[in-house]
Design an enzyme around this catalytic site. Sequence first.
Site, mmCIF file in Angstrom:
data_model
loop_
_atom_site.group_PDB
_atom_site.id
_atom_site.type_symbol
_atom_site.label_atom_id
_atom_site.label_comp_id
_atom_site.label_asym_id
_atom_site.label_seq_id
_atom_site.Cartn_x
_atom_site.Cartn_y
_atom_site.Cartn_z
ATOM 1 N N LYS A 200 1.135 -0.936 -0.225
ATOM 2 C CA LYS A 200 0.070 0.009 0.035
ATOM 3 C C LYS A 200 0.621 1.160 0.094
ATOM 4 O O LYS A 200 1.477 1.865 0.938
ATOM 5 C CB LYS A 200 -1.036 -0.032 1.295
ATOM 6 C CG LYS A 200 -2.470 1.227 1.128
ATOM 7 C CD LYS A 200 -2.816 1.102 2.032
ATOM 8 C CE LYS A 200 -3.623 2.569 2.610
ATOM 9 N NZ LYS A 200 -4.579 2.330 3.467
ATOM 10 N N LYS A 255 -1.588 -1.522 -4.570
ATOM 11 C CA LYS A 255 -2.958 -0.194 -3.936
ATOM 12 C C LYS A 255 -2.173 1.261 -4.552
ATOM 13 O O LYS A 255 -0.775 0.693 -3.407
ATOM 14 C CB LYS A 255 -3.535 -0.935 -2.611
ATOM 15 C CG LYS A 255 -4.853 0.394 -2.458
ATOM 16 C CD LYS A 255 -5.790 0.752 -1.222
ATOM 17 C CE LYS A 255 -6.524 2.225 -0.720
ATOM 18 N NZ LYS A 255 -6.609 1.865 0.120
#
Length: 332
Positions: A200, A255
């Site tokens: 992330k 992400k």
Amino acid sequence: MSNNKYPNIRMRRNRTHQYIRDLVQENTISVKDLIYPIFILEGENRQEPILSMPGQSRVSIDNLLKIANECVNLGIPAVGLFPVIEGEKDFYGSESYNENGLVQRAIKTLKQHFPELGVFTDAALDPYTSHGHDGIIDDNGRILNDVTNEVLMRQALSHAVAGVDFICPSDMMDGRIGKIRKVLEKNGFYDTGIMAYSAKYASKFYGPFREALGSKVGLGKSNKNTYQMNPANSDEAMHEISLDIAEGADIVMIKPGLPYLDIVYRIKSTFKKPVSVYQVSGEYAMLKAASLNGWLNYEDTLMETMLCFKRAGSDMIWTYAALDVARILSQK
Ligand code: PBG
């Protein structure tokens, strides 16, 4: 050698008609690949449009049920829940593990009405903390990793008790996957899965999400760079993924999505594990903004992004456009 060249080889032969383009197509998108993230809030019959995410709203649990029903009818396998906390924010995010909290009640209600629909939740404290960070901070604003893990464990356990299918830690603390796995096992939640937001990145593409959630105000000028990854790094993502898999993650996530397809490809090729990608709020906002201006065709560009995720190696896709993708696919 000459056999391998033009005119014996004409790449365009396999593109002459739709039937042959269909036959040689390498990747496809299915409604079964989708996870729909939904913002929820307290109250009844509430539906507040999110300005920076046209088509998306914050909804109360009764309206959440209507959306879930639509997901089931369209064949979308799972939804993700993101709470908008309007009251009880504090320094420690203690509302996060309230067994009667908004998310916990939403999980229970969804599972009662739609047992076959996968329910995924975020493990992170940002909706609950007055400062908007995913973790607990000290007086100097430093994130306390291990203290945060203790709270994340309580949060995850409360979701498991409520009946969640997958817990998705998005906080990027070190060691939290192992800690959460341990507390789930200890309490008999052997089948509760963990989808780790492993790679992330500290991305500016989360802007509309933070506005939707209301964590933007608390964050002010501070950022999440001490826990989320530097967008410049790729090897580091491999390291993060290998740790999360070793600690017990069932699925790993990358992400944001489209700007990070090289990471998706690298991770899928190396680890051969279930991989998820998150087409984040800013990506959705860009597609919407351009199409609302008449500069891009929303449906066509959206479906192209879906294929790109699959081509890069993602098994599943979190997208705010899940209902749109499902409807488009069902019309084909
Ligand atoms: C919070 C969280 C974020 C997103 C999912 N979980 C935002 C953040 O880290 O600030 C982003 C989702 C999106 O932008 O659509 N832990």
